[in-house]
Design a protein around this motif. Structure first.
Motif, PDB file in Angstrom:
ATOM      1  N   ALA A 300      45.417  35.029  41.763  1.00 37.34           N
ATOM      2  CA  ALA A 300      44.571  36.111  42.278  1.00 37.34           C
ATOM      3  C   ALA A 300      44.092  37.011  41.138  1.00 37.34           C
ATOM      4  CB  ALA A 300      45.331  36.922  43.314  1.00 37.34           C
ATOM      5  N   ASP A 301      44.973  37.293  40.177  1.00 37.36           N
ATOM      6  CA  ASP A 301      44.567  38.096  39.017  1.00 37.36           C
ATOM      7  C   ASP A 301      43.487  37.385  38.211  1.00 37.36           C
ATOM      8  OD1 ASP A 301      46.367  40.048  39.726  1.00 37.36           O
ATOM      9  OD2 ASP A 301      47.950  39.369  38.353  1.00 37.36           O
ATOM     10  N   ASN A 302      43.653  36.078  38.032  1.00 33.67           N
ATOM     11  CA  ASN A 302      42.668  35.309  37.267  1.00 33.67           C
ATOM     12  C   ASN A 302      41.343  35.178  38.011  1.00 33.67           C
ATOM     13  OD1 ASN A 302      44.201  34.718  34.916  1.00 33.67           O
ATOM     14  ND2 ASN A 302      45.347  33.162  36.053  1.00 33.67           N
ATOM     15  N   ARG A 310      34.278  31.256  35.163  1.00 32.67           N
ATOM     16  CA  ARG A 310      33.756  29.892  35.121  1.00 32.67           C
ATOM     17  C   ARG A 310      34.859  28.827  35.142  1.00 32.67           C
ATOM     18  NH1 ARG A 310      28.414  29.563  34.141  1.00 32.67           N
ATOM     19  NH2 ARG A 310      27.352  31.439  33.404  1.00 32.67           N
ATOM     20  N   ILE A 311      36.084  29.247  35.110  1.00 37.99           N
ATOM     21  CA  ILE A 311      37.184  28.285  35.147  1.00 37.99           C
ATOM     22  C   ILE A 311      37.376  27.803  36.586  1.00 37.99           C
ATOM     23  CG2 ILE A 311      39.660  27.943  34.755  1.00 37.99           C
ATOM     24  CD1 ILE A 311      39.547  30.025  32.591  1.00 37.99           C
ATOM     25  N   PHE A 343      37.813  34.633  47.960  1.00 35.21           N
ATOM     26  CA  PHE A 343      38.510  35.746  47.310  1.00 35.21           C
ATOM     27  C   PHE A 343      37.851  36.082  45.973  1.00 35.21           C
ATOM     28  CE2 PHE A 343      41.678  37.538  44.454  1.00 35.21           C
ATOM     29  CZ  PHE A 343      42.331  38.467  45.248  1.00 35.21           C
ATOM     30  N   ARG A 344      37.526  35.039  45.187  1.00 38.06           N
ATOM     31  CA  ARG A 344      36.895  35.260  43.874  1.00 38.06           C
ATOM     32  C   ARG A 344      35.532  35.935  44.035  1.00 38.06           C
ATOM     33  NH1 ARG A 344      36.266  30.290  39.784  1.00 38.06           N
ATOM     34  NH2 ARG A 344      37.850  31.364  38.509  1.00 38.06           N
ATOM     35  N   ALA A 345      34.726  35.464  44.957  1.00 33.00           N
ATOM     36  CA  ALA A 345      33.395  36.025  45.158  1.00 33.00           C
ATOM     37  C   ALA A 345      33.473  37.509  45.528  1.00 33.00           C
ATOM     38  CB  ALA A 345      32.642  35.243  46.218  1.00 33.00           C
TER      39      ALA A 345
END
Length: 354
Positions: A300-302, A310-311, A343-345
């Motif tokens: 979640a932090d990453n 981009r990973i 979550f990332r978005a």
């Protein structure tokens, strides 16, 4: 039926009824207790004909006996998943699979009743129905054993570990005894019924003894709120702080295949004591859940880091210690309620606004 077989049968049936009645007060607290009660009820229904029968073919009681007997393996499998594999929410496809040993012979029976279709006139179809259902029964019993043994080492509760070994082994062995000897090989020896009912009586006595000699929430647990190790001013014992440091500082959760035995050796804490600490002070019932807390937090932090945008999600999951994307996605969504991509978005868009 011999007098000894009748004695063991009545003893077993009384134990089944006692267990079912004792579980009724637990229905409201936990859905797992209802599945376990259904398993016991199927056992009662399956043995009705042995005590009060034989019943007239296609009568109501005959159908009760028929349905209960064919549902037993499937309900045993669902109960095992719910109790022993930490999967209290059974999926619809699992319910559907559990009913196959009932659905297959039922379709055949209805064909004979409605269309006067004698399945025995078609050996290939008869063999498919008979041995197909039996194969599914044996497969799901085997999977129930596999699921329990797979999660055996990761379980942190000693009482429940014992319960797994006793109930899964004895119940599975009893069902195999009935399916293989009676249905597959059609053994009709007089001693078989005595052995079968004696085994059932011993099994139910053992289950009742286990259920009522330990805390009931050991088997039918309510959802536990695990302790967040990031809470400020949280005081831990020195041993627990060493465990947390091994995760947060050394990041041992990232090691693939990390087990409680490996962590025990690394920390120099006996495995039995380590289980007590993680369960007693941190409220985790399962070692994999304990590891996944740190793994999911790491990912979640990453996912919230623009420099790592981009990973691929799979790379982040594998770096954190997950073995597959599917297991990671399931654990992540259970924790955050959304997929890692969602979550990332959301996280990246919110950070841009700030």
């Amino acid at each position: 039926m011999s007098s000894s077989a009748a004695l063991f049968l009545h003893l077993a049936l009384s134990q089944l009824v006692f267990c079912f009645l004792a579980l009724i007060p637990l229905w409201r607290d936990n859905p797992t207790s209802r599945l376990f009660s259904l398993l016991i009820l199927c056992g009662i229904g399956y043995h009705l004909s042995s005590v009060f029968g034989p019943f007239t073919s296609m009568s109501f009681i005959w159908w009760v006996d028929y349905l209960a007997g064919n549902l037993l393996p499937g309900v045993f499998w669902l109960t095992s998943l719910s109790i022993f594999a930490d999967q209290q929410k059974i999926k619809p496809w699992q319910y559907a699979l559990a009913t196959l040993p009932l659905a297959i012979p039922t379709v055949s029976t209805l064909l004979q009743v409605i269309f006067q279709f004698d399945i025995r006139q078609f050996p290939a179809f008869y063999g498919l129905v008979t041995y197909g259902a039996m194969t599914i029964e044996l497969a799901i019993i085997g999977h129930a054993w596999f699921a329990a043994m797979r999660h055996f080492k990761s379980d942190l509760v000693e009482e429940r570990r014992v319960i797994r070994g006793i109930i899964i082994a004895l119940t599975g062995m009893y069902l195999l005894l009935v399916i293989v000897l009676e249905q597959l090989f059609q053994v009709t020896a007089l001693w078989l019924s005595t052995v079968e009912y004696a085994a059932l009586a011993l099994l139910m006595f053992t289950i009742n003894l286990v259920l009522f000699s330990v805390r009931r929430d050991t088997l039918f647990e309510k959802h536990l709120i695990t302790i967040d190790t990031t809470e400020p001013e949280q005081a831990y014992s020195p041993e627990v702080q060493r465990i947390i440091d091994a995760m947060e500082v050394e990041k041992l959760y990232q090691q693939e295949g990390m087990t409680i035995s490996a962590l025990s050796s690394h920390l120099g804490i006996h495995e039995y004591r380590l289980r007590q600490l993680i369960n007693g002070e941190l409220n985790y019932r399962n070692f994999n859940d304990f590891l996944n807390f740190f793994r999911i937090r790491d990912v979640a932090d990453n996912l919230s880091d623009h420099e790592r945008a981009r990973i691929p999600v799979l790379t982040l999951a594998l770096e954190s210690g997950f073995r597959s994307l599917s297991s990671f996605n399931k654990a992540f969504k259970n924790k955050h309620g959304v997929t890692p991509t969602e979550f990332r978005a959301t996280a990246l868009s919110q950070s841009k606004k700030l």
